[in-house]
Motif scaffolding. Structure first.
Motif, PDB file in Angstrom:
ATOM      1  N   ASP A   1       0.836  -1.210   0.000  1.00 61.01           N
ATOM      2  CA  ASP A   1       0.000   0.000   0.000  1.00 61.01           C
ATOM      3  C   ASP A   1       0.860   1.244   0.000  1.00 61.01           C
ATOM      4  O   ASP A   1       0.417   2.318  -0.364  1.00 61.01           O
ATOM      5  CB  ASP A   1      -0.855   0.056   1.277  1.00 61.01           C
ATOM      6  N   ARG A   2       2.068   1.086   0.522  1.00 61.98           N
ATOM      7  CA  ARG A   2       2.947   2.249   0.611  1.00 61.98           C
ATOM      8  C   ARG A   2       4.381   1.834   0.375  1.00 61.98           C
ATOM      9  O   ARG A   2       4.772   0.709   0.635  1.00 61.98           O
ATOM     10  CB  ARG A   2       2.797   2.940   1.952  1.00 61.98           C
TER      11      ARG A   2
ATOM     12  N   VAL B   1       5.070   6.907  -0.782  1.00 59.39           N
ATOM     13  CA  VAL B   1       4.090   6.995  -1.876  1.00 59.39           C
ATOM     14  C   VAL B   1       3.228   5.738  -1.920  1.00 59.39           C
ATOM     15  O   VAL B   1       3.555   4.706  -1.321  1.00 59.39           O
ATOM     16  CB  VAL B   1       4.802   7.161  -3.243  1.00 59.39           C
ATOM     17  N   ASP B   2       2.128   5.830  -2.624  1.00 60.07           N
ATOM     18  CA  ASP B   2       1.308   4.666  -2.955  1.00 60.07           C
ATOM     19  C   ASP B   2       1.858   4.093  -4.260  1.00 60.07           C
ATOM     20  O   ASP B   2       1.811   4.763  -5.297  1.00 60.07           O
ATOM     21  CB  ASP B   2      -0.146   5.117  -3.117  1.00 60.07           C
TER      22      ASP B   2
ATOM     23  N   ASP C   1       0.865   2.079  -6.432  1.00 63.76           N
ATOM     24  CA  ASP C   1      -0.056   2.007  -7.565  1.00 63.76           C
ATOM     25  C   ASP C   1      -0.139   3.342  -8.293  1.00 63.76           C
ATOM     26  O   ASP C   1      -0.181   3.407  -9.522  1.00 63.76           O
ATOM     27  CB  ASP C   1      -1.454   1.597  -7.086  1.00 63.76           C
ATOM     28  N   GLU C   2      -0.167   4.408  -7.525  1.00 60.70           N
ATOM     29  CA  GLU C   2      -0.228   5.735  -8.137  1.00 60.70           C
ATOM     30  C   GLU C   2       1.084   6.099  -8.801  1.00 60.70           C
ATOM     31  O   GLU C   2       1.108   6.818  -9.805  1.00 60.70           O
ATOM     32  CB  GLU C   2      -0.590   6.794  -7.089  1.00 60.70           C
ATOM     33  N   GLU C   3       2.171   5.579  -8.226  1.00 65.12           N
ATOM     34  CA  GLU C   3       3.506   5.840  -8.759  1.00 65.12           C
ATOM     35  C   GLU C   3       3.628   5.327 -10.187  1.00 65.12           C
ATOM     36  O   GLU C   3       4.173   5.988 -11.055  1.00 65.12           O
ATOM     37  CB  GLU C   3       4.548   5.143  -7.864  1.00 65.12           C
ATOM     38  N   SER C   4       3.096   4.125 -10.438  1.00 62.26           N
ATOM     39  CA  SER C   4       3.324   3.481 -11.745  1.00 62.26           C
ATOM     40  C   SER C   4       2.248   3.844 -12.745  1.00 62.26           C
ATOM     41  O   SER C   4       1.869   4.971 -12.924  1.00 62.26           O
ATOM     42  CB  SER C   4       3.372   1.967 -11.571  1.00 62.26           C
TER      43      SER C   4
END
Lengths: 181, 181
Positions: B162-163, B175-176, B178-181
Motif C-alpha cells: 500500500d505504501r 508513496v502509494d 499504484d499511483e507511482e506506476s
C-alpha cells in the motif's frame, strides 16, 4: 576499532522500562561489531550498567556514556555523522563514500528511538536506510557496522576479558583467557 | 527470496509481554532482509499480528506462522538447519559452505530466545556465531542474512504494498506504489 578513527554510536531517545532492552541491545551490538563507544540518553542508566557489565566480563576497550545533550552531541561532532533511518538513501549506494570518510575522521552513527526530530535529518551528513522497510534499529545498526568495517570487526581482539568463548561446532566452551595463554 | 530455495526463520522461545518487542523485531528483520517466512512459538500471537500488519502495508510475499512444536519443526526440516548462537563457529569461517548448501535446499535459521536446549545444538547442521560476544539475536540474524544473500536482499522488490518509501538524502517520502506506476 584500534588504529582507526573512532566510531561512536548515539542512541537517540529512550523510554525507561519500555526501551531498556532495545537500548541495551543497541549498546551491545555497537560493542560486538566494532564501535568504540556508545552514547545513551541520560535516562538510560540501566542499559549503561548492563553494557558496562558485559564489557567488564568479555573485554574492551569499549566506553558507555550518558548525555543530556543529544542534539548538541550531533551538532558539535568533529567528523562525519550518519543517521540510520528507513527514509534514508540506500546503504548499498552510499556505503563506499562513508567508508572513505571514515578513513579520514571519526564517525558518529545515530540510531533512532521513537521520534527523531527533523533537526537530526538535517544535521546528518548521510541519512542511510538499511532497506527502506520498517524493521529494527538493532538490525540496521548491525548490518551498517558490518559493511562499514567490511567484516574486519569480526577479527577484533578483546583486552582485559575475564572470559572468552571458544567457537565450537556443537556445545559451549568458555575459558579464562589468562589461563588459556 | 523469489527463485531461490526457501529461507525460514524460527524464533525459539518467547515470553509474552517481556519478549514481544524482540520477537516482533526478529520477524520484521527476517522479512526486511530476505527471508520468506518466520515461525514463532504459539504464545507470540501479538508479534504475529504486528508483522502481518507491516506485510499488509509494505508488501510481501512474507508468511508468519505460529507453532506449538518448535523442536519438531527443527527435527523434521527438509533441508539445512543453522542455529545462531554466540557459542558457535565463526560466521566468517562457515558462511561459504552455508551459502552453497542454500543453493541446493531450503534453509531454517533458528534464533534463540532465553534458554535453548542442547537438542537444538545437536539438531543443527551448523551452530554459528556472529561474533562470539553477547549482543543481540536481532543483530546476529541481520548480519547472517545479509551475508547469506550477499547483499541481494537489499534489491528485493515488494508485491501488493500500500505504501513505499522513496530513499531520500534528507526528509521522508512515502508513496502509494499504484499511483507511482
Amino acid at each position: 576499532m584500534q588504529d582507526e578513527p573512532e566510531v561512536a554510536v548515539l542512541r537517540y531517545g529512550h523510554r525507561p522500562g519500555r526501551d531498556d532492552r532495545m537500548t541495551t541491545h543497541v549498546g551491545l551490538t555497537a560493542r560486538a561489531l566494532g564501535a568504540d563507544r556508545v552514547v545513551f540518553p541520560d535516562n538510560a542508566g540501566q542499559s549503561q550498567e548492563t553494557v558496562e557489565d558485559i564489557t567488564g566480563r568479555f573485554g574492551g576497550p569499549f566506553e558507555v556514556e550518558l548525555t543530556d545533550a543529544l542534539n548538541a552531541t550531533i551538532r558539535n561532532w568533529e567528523g562525519t555523522v550518519v543517521h540510520l533511518t528507513m527514509y534514508g538513501e540506500r546503504v548499498q549506494d552510499v556505503e563506499g563514500e562513508i567508508r572513505e570518510a571514515h578513513r579520514e575522521e571519526p564517525l558518529l552513527v545515530v540510531v533512532g528511538g521513537e521520534k527523531v526530530p527533523f533537526e537530526v535529518y538535517e544535521g546528518a551528513d548521510w541519512n542511510v536506510g538499511v532497506t527502506n522497510q520498517p524493521h529494527s534499529e538493532v538490525a540496521g545498526l548491525a548490518v551498517f557496522l558490518d559493511r562499514l568495517f567490511d567484516g574486519r570487526e569480526l577479527e577484533r581482539e578483546w583486552e582485559d576479558a575475564d572470559r572468552q568463548v571458544i567457537p565450537m561446532a556443537t556445545g559451549k566452551k568458555v575459558v579464562d583467557p589468562d589461563e588459556e595463554s
